[in-house]
Design an enzyme around this catalytic site. Structure first.
Site, mmCIF file in Angstrom:
data_model
loop_
_atom_site.group_PDB
_atom_site.id
_atom_site.type_symbol
_atom_site.label_atom_id
_atom_site.label_comp_id
_atom_site.label_asym_id
_atom_site.label_seq_id
_atom_site.Cartn_x
_atom_site.Cartn_y
_atom_site.Cartn_z
ATOM 1 N N ASP A 197 30.456 60.967 52.187
ATOM 2 C CA ASP A 197 31.368 61.561 51.546
ATOM 3 C C ASP A 197 30.219 61.673 50.352
ATOM 4 O OD1 ASP A 197 31.364 59.165 49.749
ATOM 5 O OD2 ASP A 197 32.545 58.082 51.096
ATOM 6 N N HIS A 254 22.983 59.277 56.778
ATOM 7 C CA HIS A 254 23.417 58.737 57.702
ATOM 8 C C HIS A 254 24.112 60.348 58.247
ATOM 9 C CE1 HIS A 254 24.901 54.435 58.846
ATOM 10 N NE2 HIS A 254 22.890 55.249 59.832
HETATM 11 C C1 BJW Z 1 34.815 46.430 50.813
HETATM 12 C C2 BJW Z 1 36.033 46.756 51.001
HETATM 13 C C3 BJW Z 1 35.911 47.200 49.207
HETATM 14 C C4 BJW Z 1 36.563 47.127 52.593
HETATM 15 N N1 BJW Z 1 35.236 46.760 47.576
HETATM 16 N N2 BJW Z 1 33.931 46.234 50.324
HETATM 17 C C5 BJW Z 1 21.115 46.332 69.561
HETATM 18 C C6 BJW Z 1 20.844 46.046 68.367
HETATM 19 C C7 BJW Z 1 20.471 47.075 67.484
HETATM 20 C C8 BJW Z 1 20.609 47.586 67.201
HETATM 21 C C9 BJW Z 1 21.273 48.878 68.364
HETATM 22 C C10 BJW Z 1 22.178 47.801 69.104
HETATM 23 N N3 BJW Z 1 22.580 48.826 70.364
HETATM 24 C C11 BJW Z 1 22.586 50.003 69.746
HETATM 25 C C12 BJW Z 1 21.831 50.112 68.499
HETATM 26 C C13 BJW Z 1 21.568 51.413 67.644
HETATM 27 C C14 BJW Z 1 22.827 51.404 67.330
HETATM 28 C C15 BJW Z 1 23.766 50.333 66.723
HETATM 29 O O1 BJW Z 1 23.624 49.824 65.314
HETATM 30 N N4 BJW Z 1 24.399 50.122 67.128
HETATM 31 C C16 BJW Z 1 25.520 48.877 66.981
HETATM 32 C C17 BJW Z 1 27.023 49.972 67.290
HETATM 33 C C18 BJW Z 1 24.350 47.559 67.204
HETATM 34 N N5 BJW Z 1 22.146 52.346 65.593
HETATM 35 C C19 BJW Z 1 21.924 53.446 66.042
HETATM 36 O O2 BJW Z 1 22.321 53.906 67.163
HETATM 37 C C20 BJW Z 1 20.875 54.150 64.324
HETATM 38 N N6 BJW Z 1 19.901 55.214 64.632
HETATM 39 C C21 BJW Z 1 18.761 54.292 65.824
HETATM 40 O O3 BJW Z 1 18.743 53.257 66.173
HETATM 41 O O4 BJW Z 1 17.780 55.435 65.850
HETATM 42 C C22 BJW Z 1 16.885 54.098 66.367
HETATM 43 C C23 BJW Z 1 16.497 54.490 64.826
HETATM 44 C C24 BJW Z 1 15.139 53.925 63.403
HETATM 45 C C25 BJW Z 1 14.874 53.505 62.847
HETATM 46 C C26 BJW Z 1 14.295 54.310 63.020
HETATM 47 C C27 BJW Z 1 13.353 54.945 64.238
HETATM 48 C C28 BJW Z 1 14.161 55.160 64.972
HETATM 49 C C29 BJW Z 1 22.828 55.177 64.104
HETATM 50 C C30 BJW Z 1 23.415 54.929 63.656
HETATM 51 C C31 BJW Z 1 24.705 56.047 62.741
HETATM 52 C C32 BJW Z 1 25.565 55.155 62.240
HETATM 53 N N7 BJW Z 1 26.969 56.772 62.445
HETATM 54 C C33 BJW Z 1 27.549 56.042 61.753
HETATM 55 C C34 BJW Z 1 28.848 57.025 61.463
HETATM 56 C C35 BJW Z 1 28.225 58.646 60.700
HETATM 57 C C36 BJW Z 1 29.303 59.878 60.814
HETATM 58 C C37 BJW Z 1 30.240 59.873 60.575
HETATM 59 O O5 BJW Z 1 30.670 59.051 58.932
HETATM 60 O O6 BJW Z 1 31.578 59.312 61.599
HETATM 61 O O7 BJW Z 1 27.647 55.931 60.446
HETATM 62 S S1 BJW Z 1 29.353 54.910 62.691
HETATM 63 C C38 BJW Z 1 29.468 54.278 61.267
HETATM 64 O O8 BJW Z 1 29.077 52.499 60.644
HETATM 65 C C39 BJW Z 1 29.589 55.453 60.350
HETATM 66 C C40 BJW Z 1 28.464 54.252 59.068
HETATM 67 O O9 BJW Z 1 28.103 54.473 58.549
HETATM 68 C C41 BJW Z 1 28.578 52.555 60.079
HETATM 69 C C42 BJW Z 1 28.430 51.501 59.201
HETATM 70 O O10 BJW Z 1 30.144 51.291 58.446
HETATM 71 P P1 BJW Z 1 30.065 50.823 57.213
HETATM 72 O O11 BJW Z 1 30.135 51.789 56.208
HETATM 73 O O12 BJW Z 1 29.065 49.002 57.235
HETATM 74 O O13 BJW Z 1 32.033 49.989 57.387
HETATM 75 P P2 BJW Z 1 32.213 49.228 57.848
HETATM 76 O O14 BJW Z 1 33.714 49.501 58.167
HETATM 77 O O15 BJW Z 1 31.855 49.013 58.774
HETATM 78 O O16 BJW Z 1 32.667 48.156 56.877
HETATM 79 C C43 BJW Z 1 33.442 47.864 56.085
HETATM 80 C C44 BJW Z 1 32.652 47.101 54.975
HETATM 81 O O17 BJW Z 1 33.298 47.206 53.514
HETATM 82 C C45 BJW Z 1 33.701 46.083 55.353
HETATM 83 O O18 BJW Z 1 32.317 45.471 55.526
HETATM 84 C C46 BJW Z 1 34.920 45.472 54.520
HETATM 85 O O19 BJW Z 1 34.789 44.159 54.157
HETATM 86 C C47 BJW Z 1 34.081 46.187 53.416
HETATM 87 N N8 BJW Z 1 35.095 46.519 51.857
HETATM 88 N N9 BJW Z 1 36.640 47.637 51.755
HETATM 89 C C48 BJW Z 1 34.161 46.007 48.892
HETATM 90 N N10 BJW Z 1 37.368 47.799 48.414
#
Ligand code: BJW
Length: 224
Positions: free
Chosen positions: A93, A108
């Protein structure tokens, strides 16, 4: 003495009180859904219409929400620290910008941008993409949301690594710490002797590794 250098990482939790759902909380975007059906390049290849619908709806929803006190507080921090603040967001956003932040690192990508897979140009984009409009640069109807899906490389990783290396304090706000590489920033910072702080409504995956934790809504904790 110089003011501190701070790296702030924000996640969906900072925009939750503006009315944008998080991903993994109850009532989140992915409750009852497999994220792999909308947030991977493979999902896009399999069913582009479904993926476009998901992002077109979220892009439209952005027009109905406003930045909150947490976004505005980070803009004031930038006013005070200038380039000693490095604000990295995982959010697609634009609420940081609309809250007054001028330098925002969207690791992202951005919902209000389209990326042409034919000519590689990126274009500011406010409307839908599901009807396959032509790219303004090359005219090919190959625009996709300019967001980073699983398996793709986040933007500006070298710059983030450098900022983490140079900072005094790393702060994560409203992120679950489940998605890499962002989830590793706290380990990288702490491992290099930096202060670390987490602001979150609940305990997260990062809580055990962080120096200090504050629990509560971002709109209270960030301004405070
Ligand atoms: C509050 C609140 C309030 C609520 N006040 N707090 C195994 C081990 C390690 C890594 C991997 C693995 N298997 C695969 C991977 C890699 C993979 C990965 O991490 N997978 C996991 C599932 C394990 N990652 C990737 O593929 C990434 N790329 C990569 O690793 O490339 C290799 C590389 C890296 C670096 C250098 C060179 C090469 C890419 C990841 C892309 C993620 N994309 C998304 C979608 C984006 C588009 C979209 O928006 O649709 O990004 S996924 C989604 O999750 C989105 C978010 O940015 C991301 C994180 O989510 P976030 O923001 O943490 O949200 P939530 O809902 O999870 O949490 C909300 C939090 O807020 C909670 O804690 C609440 O308590 C809190 N909260 N209200 C304060 N009012």
């Amino acid at each position: 003495m110089h003011p501190p250098r701070i790296v702030v990482l924000t996640g969906a939790g900072i925009s939750a009180e503006s009315g944008l759902p998080t991903f993994r909380d109850a009532d989140g975007l992915w409750e009852g859904h497999d994220p792999m059906t909308v947030a991977t390049p493979e999902a896009y290849d399999d069913d582009p219409a479904l993926v476009h619908r998901f992002y077109d709806e979220r892009r439209a929803a952005l027009a109905r929400v406003r930045p909150n006190a947490a976004h505005r507080a980070l803009a004031r921090l930038e006013d005070a620290l200038g380039d000693r603040l490095h604000l990295v967001t995982q959010n697609v956003d634009d609420l940081h910008e609309r809250g007054g932040s001028r330098r925002v690192h969207h690791m992202h990508g951005r919902l209000r941008a389209a990326w042409c897979t034919a000519c590689d140009e990126r274009t500011a984009w406010d409307g839908p993409l599901g009807h396959r409009p032509p790219c303004p640069s090359c005219d090919v109807p190959a625009l996709r949301p300019d967001v980073v899906w699983f398996g793709e490389v986040p933007h500006g990783m070298d710059e983030i690594e450098e900022a983490l290396w140079e900072c005094d304090l790393f702060v994560s706000i409203g992120t679950s710490g489940l998605v890499y590489p962002a989830a590793a920033f706290v380990h990288y910072a702490a491992g290099n002797g930096k202060e670390t702080l987490e602001l979150n409504l609940h305990a997260s995956e990062a809580s055990v590794d962080v120096g200090q934790s504050r629990r509560g809504p971002a709109t209270d904790l960030v301004p405070a």
